[in-house]
Design an enzyme around this catalytic site. Structure first.
Site, PDB file in Angstrom:
ATOM      1  N   SER A 108      29.361  -0.714  45.378  1.00 18.48           N
ATOM      2  CA  SER A 108      28.234  -1.187  44.546  1.00 18.48           C
ATOM      3  C   SER A 108      27.138  -1.775  45.430  1.00 18.48           C
ATOM      4  CB  SER A 108      28.739  -2.257  43.569  1.00 18.48           C
ATOM      5  OG  SER A 108      29.231  -3.384  44.293  1.00 18.48           O
TER       6      SER A 108
ATOM      7  N   HIS B  37      36.201  -6.038  56.511  1.00 17.95           N
ATOM      8  CA  HIS B  37      36.727  -7.131  55.673  1.00 17.95           C
ATOM      9  C   HIS B  37      38.189  -7.408  55.971  1.00 17.95           C
ATOM     10  CE1 HIS B  37      33.388  -6.628  52.398  1.00 17.95           C
ATOM     11  NE2 HIS B  37      32.934  -7.099  53.541  1.00 17.95           N
TER      12      HIS B  37
ATOM     13  N   VAL C 260      40.489  -3.050  52.233  1.00 14.20           N
ATOM     14  CA  VAL C 260      41.540  -3.718  53.018  1.00 14.20           C
ATOM     15  C   VAL C 260      42.894  -3.051  52.763  1.00 14.20           C
ATOM     16  CG1 VAL C 260      40.342  -5.938  53.066  1.00 14.20           C
ATOM     17  CG2 VAL C 260      41.852  -5.428  51.139  1.00 14.20           C
ATOM     18  N   ASP C 261      42.838  -1.821  52.165  1.00 19.45           N
ATOM     19  CA  ASP C 261      44.076  -1.151  51.763  1.00 19.45           C
ATOM     20  C   ASP C 261      44.675  -0.273  52.856  1.00 19.45           C
ATOM     21  OD1 ASP C 261      41.916   0.889  49.653  1.00 19.45           O
ATOM     22  OD2 ASP C 261      42.456   1.219  51.753  1.00 19.45           O
TER      23      ASP C 261
ATOM     24  N   CYS D 227      53.528 -21.319  59.308  1.00 22.57           N
ATOM     25  CA  CYS D 227      53.650 -20.951  60.729  1.00 22.57           C
ATOM     26  C   CYS D 227      54.466 -22.028  61.444  1.00 22.57           C
ATOM     27  CB  CYS D 227      52.235 -20.883  61.314  1.00 22.57           C
ATOM     28  SG  CYS D 227      52.154 -20.669  63.084  1.00 22.57           S
TER      29      CYS D 227
ATOM     30  N   GLN E  63      34.862  -1.449  53.726  1.00 21.96           N
ATOM     31  CA  GLN E  63      35.003  -2.792  53.154  1.00 21.96           C
ATOM     32  C   GLN E  63      36.405  -2.941  52.574  1.00 21.96           C
ATOM     33  OE1 GLN E  63      31.157  -3.921  50.834  1.00 21.96           O
ATOM     34  NE2 GLN E  63      31.277  -1.681  50.816  1.00 21.96           N
TER      35      GLN E  63
ATOM     36  N   PHE F  10      36.477  -3.574  42.116  1.00 21.28           N
ATOM     37  CA  PHE F  10      36.202  -4.984  41.797  1.00 21.28           C
ATOM     38  C   PHE F  10      35.220  -5.141  40.644  1.00 21.28           C
ATOM     39  CE2 PHE F  10      38.564  -6.728  45.232  1.00 21.28           C
ATOM     40  CZ  PHE F  10      38.496  -5.789  46.255  1.00 21.28           C
TER      41      PHE F  10
HETATM   42  N1  APR Z   1      34.100   7.741  42.934  1.00 16.07           N
HETATM   43  C1  APR Z   1      32.874   7.214  43.187  1.00 16.07           C
HETATM   44  N2  APR Z   1      32.548   5.938  42.895  1.00 16.07           N
HETATM   45  C2  APR Z   1      33.504   5.171  42.329  1.00 16.07           C
HETATM   46  C3  APR Z   1      34.797   5.644  42.015  1.00 16.07           C
HETATM   47  C4  APR Z   1      35.074   7.003  42.344  1.00 16.07           C
HETATM   48  N3  APR Z   1      36.274   7.566  42.090  1.00 16.07           N
HETATM   49  N4  APR Z   1      35.507   4.635  41.443  1.00 16.07           N
HETATM   50  C5  APR Z   1      34.683   3.557  41.394  1.00 16.07           C
HETATM   51  N5  APR Z   1      33.485   3.884  41.923  1.00 16.07           N
HETATM   52  C6  APR Z   1      32.326   3.002  42.142  1.00 16.07           C
HETATM   53  C7  APR Z   1      32.087   1.992  41.033  1.00 16.07           C
HETATM   54  O1  APR Z   1      31.171   2.527  40.091  1.00 16.07           O
HETATM   55  C8  APR Z   1      31.489   0.809  41.798  1.00 16.07           C
HETATM   56  O2  APR Z   1      30.059   0.834  41.762  1.00 16.07           O
HETATM   57  O3  APR Z   1      32.649   2.248  43.289  1.00 16.07           O
HETATM   58  C9  APR Z   1      31.930   1.013  43.249  1.00 16.07           C
HETATM   59  C10 APR Z   1      32.872  -0.089  43.724  1.00 16.07           C
HETATM   60  O4  APR Z   1      32.100  -1.274  43.800  1.00 16.07           O
HETATM   61  P1  APR Z   1      32.866  -2.660  43.899  1.00 16.07           P
HETATM   62  O5  APR Z   1      33.945  -2.706  42.895  1.00 16.07           O
HETATM   63  O6  APR Z   1      31.803  -3.733  43.912  1.00 16.07           O
HETATM   64  O7  APR Z   1      33.591  -2.601  45.331  1.00 16.07           O
HETATM   65  P2  APR Z   1      32.921  -2.835  46.749  1.00 16.07           P
HETATM   66  O8  APR Z   1      31.498  -2.378  46.764  1.00 16.07           O
HETATM   67  O9  APR Z   1      33.846  -2.247  47.743  1.00 16.07           O
HETATM   68  O10 APR Z   1      32.965  -4.451  46.891  1.00 16.07           O
HETATM   69  C11 APR Z   1      32.572  -4.978  48.128  1.00 16.07           C
HETATM   70  O11 APR Z   1      33.306  -7.146  47.401  1.00 16.07           O
HETATM   71  O12 APR Z   1      34.891  -8.453  46.356  1.00 16.07           O
HETATM   72  C12 APR Z   1      34.409  -8.040  47.569  1.00 16.07           C
HETATM   73  O13 APR Z   1      35.663  -7.961  49.528  1.00 16.07           O
HETATM   74  C13 APR Z   1      35.481  -7.296  48.314  1.00 16.07           C
HETATM   75  O14 APR Z   1      35.229  -5.441  49.829  1.00 16.07           O
HETATM   76  C14 APR Z   1      34.888  -5.924  48.534  1.00 16.07           C
HETATM   77  C15 APR Z   1      33.404  -6.189  48.428  1.00 16.07           C
END
Ligand code: APR
Length: 240
Positions: free
Chosen positions: A190, A116, A100-101, A149, A98, A32
């Site tokens: 993140s 989530h 949803v896949d 529905c 977190q 994201f």
């Molecule tokens: N290995 C390690 N880290 C990775 C990799 C990888 N191969 N690919 C991406 N990342 C890191 C990125 O640098 C980023 O900091 O994973 C982190 C993903 O962070 P986000 O994109 O913010 O995803 P997430 O933390 O799961 O978001 C939380 O936000 O939008 C909502 O509901 C959604 O569940 C999601 C929630």
């Protein structure tokens, strides 16, 4: 740092893992908040919210049809499989995700808390009746095509939308697991979204160790015991 983490993971007995979208990028799914992430192109409140479902349905259903289509053909990666091994060795209490896949479950993990929700499920927004997620793969180009529905309510994906409360049971079990763990390993998140991001705080308050595998910095890096800024799949494959 990486070898220290591998060693620590070999010795830990009561581990809880918290995963985010970074766990699935090596399976081909975007995260994201990376530069190439979903929120770099779309504003979450515009698309992934109850407001969007009710007031911008054509955008909403197109977004989730697109996300369901992305799920077709993606498979668990070595990182998911390494966590299955840790669970089989009896050292991983549960995975709080977190994501949803559904990839942890697809890989064979049994104790997965989807705080989530899941794109693999759908339900009526009004009465809660469950529906197969396949219904959301049909194009919705007019209001008349919005899937409904029997009660008349719109059918929506089984994921937590922005502005909604999280499902109570998975979150409560996640907090309990973290309160009783020896270490919490955060992978690919993140740590910017609550209440998931409160789990590392709970772990630290309980004296558990906090380990992070994440490519980008997180707000918890300075209080974590170990931080490895490498690809999760590559680091975790070394444990297997
Ligand atoms: N290995 C390690 N880290 C990775 C990799 C990888 N191969 N690919 C991406 N990342 C890191 C990125 O640098 C980023 O900091 O994973 C982190 C993903 O962070 P986000 O994109 O913010 O995803 P997430 O933390 O799961 O978001 C939380 O936000 O939008 C909502 O509901 C959604 O569940 C999601 C929630």
């Amino acid at each position: 740092m990486e070898t220290q983490l591998i060693e620590a993971l070999r010795r830990v007995r009561r581990l809880v893992v918290l995963t985010g979208a970074g766990m699935s990028t090596e399976s081909g799914l975007p995260d994201f908040r990376s530069p190439s992430g979903l929120w770099a192109k779309h504003r979450p409140e515009e698309l992934a919210s109850v407001d969007a479902l009710l007031h911008r349905p054509l955008l909403f259903y197109e977004f989730y049809r697109y996300r369901l289509e992305m799920l077709e053909g993606v498979a668990p990666n070595p990182g998911h499989k390494a966590l299955v091994n840790l669970e089989r060795q009896g050292r991983l209490q549960c995975i709080v995700t977190q994501n949803v896949d559904g990839l942890h479950t697809a890989a064979g993990s049994r104790n997965v808390l989807e705080i989530h929700g899941s794109l693999r499920k759908a339900r009526c927004h009004t009465c809660g009746r469950p529906y197969p997620s396949e219904i959301l793969k049909r194009p919705v180009t007019t209001l008349a095509e919005v899937p409904r529905c029997a009660c008349g309510g719109p059918i929506r994906p089984g994921v937590v939308l922005f502005g909604e409360m999280l499902p109570e049971a998975p979150l409560r079990r996640a907090v309990e697991a973290v309160e009783n763990c020896e270490a919490l390993l955060v992978i690919g998140s993140s740590l910017q979204v609550y209440p998931a991001a409160s789990l590392p705080e709970i772990a630290l308050r309980r004296g558990a160790r906090l380990w992070i595998i994440n490519l980008a910095p997180t707000p918890f890096d300075r209080v974590a015991d170990l931080v490895v800024a490498k690809k999760a799949g590559e680091v975790l494959a070394q444990i297997a």
